[in-house]
Design a protein around this motif. Structure first.
Motif, PDB file in Angstrom:
ATOM      1  N   LEU A  50       0.822  -1.203  -0.047  1.00 49.21           N
ATOM      2  CA  LEU A  50       0.063   0.072   0.031  1.00 49.21           C
ATOM      3  C   LEU A  50       0.919   1.220   0.000  1.00 49.21           C
ATOM      4  N   TYR A  51       0.510   2.182  -0.870  1.00 51.45           N
ATOM      5  CA  TYR A  51       1.116   3.555  -0.799  1.00 51.45           C
ATOM      6  C   TYR A  51       0.173   4.441  -1.646  1.00 51.45           C
ATOM      7  N   VAL A  52       0.690   5.826  -1.626  1.00 53.48           N
ATOM      8  CA  VAL A  52      -0.032   6.924  -2.022  1.00 53.48           C
ATOM      9  C   VAL A  52       0.901   7.622  -2.965  1.00 53.48           C
ATOM     10  N   SER A  53       0.441   7.828  -4.378  1.00 52.83           N
ATOM     11  CA  SER A  53       1.155   8.697  -5.394  1.00 52.83           C
ATOM     12  C   SER A  53       0.273   9.801  -5.580  1.00 52.83           C
ATOM     13  N   HIS A  54       0.944  10.658  -6.338  1.00 55.02           N
ATOM     14  CA  HIS A  54       0.219  11.971  -6.788  1.00 55.02           C
ATOM     15  C   HIS A  54       0.765  12.011  -8.342  1.00 55.02           C
ATOM     16  N   CYS A  55      -0.401  12.705  -9.254  1.00 50.42           N
ATOM     17  CA  CYS A  55       0.070  12.771 -10.716  1.00 50.42           C
ATOM     18  C   CYS A  55       0.808  14.067 -10.741  1.00 50.42           C
ATOM     19  N   LEU A  56       1.892  13.819 -11.471  1.00 52.17           N
ATOM     20  CA  LEU A  56       3.064  15.202 -11.496  1.00 52.17           C
ATOM     21  C   LEU A  56       2.291  16.168 -12.556  1.00 52.17           C
ATOM     22  N   TYR A  75      -4.484  -1.461  -7.878  1.00 51.76           N
ATOM     23  CA  TYR A  75      -5.822  -1.136  -7.588  1.00 51.76           C
ATOM     24  C   TYR A  75      -5.801   0.486  -7.201  1.00 51.76           C
ATOM     25  N   LEU A  76      -6.129   1.228  -7.691  1.00 52.85           N
ATOM     26  CA  LEU A  76      -6.177   2.694  -7.400  1.00 52.85           C
ATOM     27  C   LEU A  76      -7.643   3.273  -6.879  1.00 52.85           C
ATOM     28  N   ARG A  77      -7.156   3.921  -5.656  1.00 50.82           N
ATOM     29  CA  ARG A  77      -8.496   4.885  -5.429  1.00 50.82           C
ATOM     30  C   ARG A  77      -8.307   6.089  -5.453  1.00 50.82           C
ATOM     31  N   ARG A  78      -9.180   6.965  -6.178  1.00 47.10           N
ATOM     32  CA  ARG A  78      -8.935   8.380  -5.957  1.00 47.10           C
ATOM     33  C   ARG A  78      -9.242   8.809  -4.548  1.00 47.10           C
ATOM     34  N   LEU A  79      -8.092   9.737  -4.097  1.00 44.15           N
ATOM     35  CA  LEU A  79      -8.249  10.482  -2.916  1.00 44.15           C
ATOM     36  C   LEU A  79      -8.688  11.957  -2.834  1.00 44.15           C
ATOM     37  N   LEU A  80      -9.396  12.289  -1.848  1.00 42.21           N
ATOM     38  CA  LEU A  80      -9.689  13.787  -1.925  1.00 42.21           C
ATOM     39  C   LEU A  80      -8.434  14.503  -1.130  1.00 42.21           C
ATOM     40  N   ALA A  81      -8.277  15.771  -1.237  1.00 42.27           N
ATOM     41  CA  ALA A  81      -7.185  16.426  -0.568  1.00 42.27           C
ATOM     42  C   ALA A  81      -7.507  16.028   0.752  1.00 42.27           C
ATOM     43  N   SER A  82      -8.384  16.159   1.612  1.00 39.74           N
ATOM     44  CA  SER A  82      -8.844  15.717   3.010  1.00 39.74           C
ATOM     45  C   SER A  82      -8.236  14.727   3.344  1.00 39.74           C
ATOM     46  N   GLU A  83      -8.701  13.701   2.553  1.00 37.86           N
ATOM     47  CA  GLU A  83      -8.015  12.070   2.880  1.00 37.86           C
ATOM     48  C   GLU A  83      -6.601  12.152   2.740  1.00 37.86           C
ATOM     49  N   LYS A  84      -5.925  12.612   1.772  1.00 37.85           N
ATOM     50  CA  LYS A  84      -4.435  12.585   1.853  1.00 37.85           C
ATOM     51  C   LYS A  84      -3.723  13.292   3.173  1.00 37.85           C
ATOM     52  N   GLN A  85      -4.433  14.481   3.387  1.00 35.45           N
ATOM     53  CA  GLN A  85      -3.817  15.102   4.673  1.00 35.45           C
ATOM     54  C   GLN A  85      -4.274  14.193   5.700  1.00 35.45           C
ATOM     55  N   ALA A  86      -5.285  13.680   6.145  1.00 37.71           N
ATOM     56  CA  ALA A  86      -5.525  12.682   7.280  1.00 37.71           C
ATOM     57  C   ALA A  86      -4.339  11.871   7.152  1.00 37.71           C
ATOM     58  N   ILE A  87      -4.058  11.203   6.038  1.00 38.36           N
ATOM     59  CA  ILE A  87      -2.903  10.296   5.939  1.00 38.36           C
ATOM     60  C   ILE A  87      -1.643  10.796   6.406  1.00 38.36           C
ATOM     61  N   TRP A  93      -5.343   6.199   7.214  1.00 41.55           N
ATOM     62  CA  TRP A  93      -5.751   5.671   5.673  1.00 41.55           C
ATOM     63  C   TRP A  93      -7.000   5.055   5.659  1.00 41.55           C
ATOM     64  N   PRO A  94      -7.629   5.345   4.535  1.00 45.84           N
ATOM     65  CA  PRO A  94      -8.924   4.746   4.240  1.00 45.84           C
ATOM     66  C   PRO A  94      -8.943   3.416   4.199  1.00 45.84           C
TER      67      PRO A  94
END
Length: 174
Positions: A50-56, A75-87, A93-94
């Motif tokens: 499990l990890y988080v990536s952002h699109c450049l 398996y990719l799950r789109r994250l909201l800015a608030s979810e990224k910040q919570a991580i 993590w969701p």
């Protein structure tokens, strides 16, 4: 989609659903998707997949589960800015990909399973052991379902290798 994300024709983010399955090596879709993605947070430890990536290109953030053992998918799950910040801020993590069992459930429902020629493939053995470690009360029926194998084959995965298994493994190593 997050309000901070803009459309960019040079990435695949807008063409993917909020929960996407990207097969590894299949028609190079994984190469096209991951060309613009950069890993920013790795969960690691017990959640090694499990990890988080952002699109450049467009700044979209994705939580990604990488299954390179059984179904060979991302398996990719789109994250909201608030979810990224919570991580980042709280390590929250969701829930979707927090167990390997959850990841395999996506695999069995959203992709085509492989047929393993070796019924005691190391990938199958280690995954069955991981499933049992994650949830000691998991049934053989559930393990068989998640690995897309028969119940007797699932039972064999959790037994110590026989002399024949060791010989077969030795022959396959050449």
């Amino acid at each position: 989609m997050s309000d901070e994300v803009s459309a960019d024709a040079s990435c695949c983010c807008n063409s993917l659903p909020d929960l996407a399955v990207v097969p590894m090596g299949s028609d190079a879709l994984d190469e096209r998707v991951f060309t613009s993605l950069e890993q920013i947070i790795e969960r690691g430890g017990e959640q090694w997949w499990l990890y988080v990536s952002h699109c450049l290109k467009c700044s979209q953030v994705w939580m990604i589960a990488q299954d390179d053992r059984i179904y060979d998918n991302y398996y990719l799950r789109r994250l909201l800015a608030s979810e990224k910040q919570a991580i980042i801020d709280k390590g929250q993590w969701p829930d979707e990909f927090m167990t390997y069992e959850q990841v395999l459930r996506l695999g069995i429902t959203m992709s085509k399973p492989w047929t393993y020629l070796d019924p005691r493939s190391p990938a199958l053995v280690s995954t069955a052991e991981d499933l049992r470690r994650e949830r000691p009360d998991i049934s053989l029926d559930e393990i068989a379902y998640l690995l897309a194998i028969s119940v007797p084959d699932a039972a064999r995965l959790l037994q110590p290798p026989t002399l024949i298994d060791r010989f077969r493994a030795w022959v396959m190593r050449g």
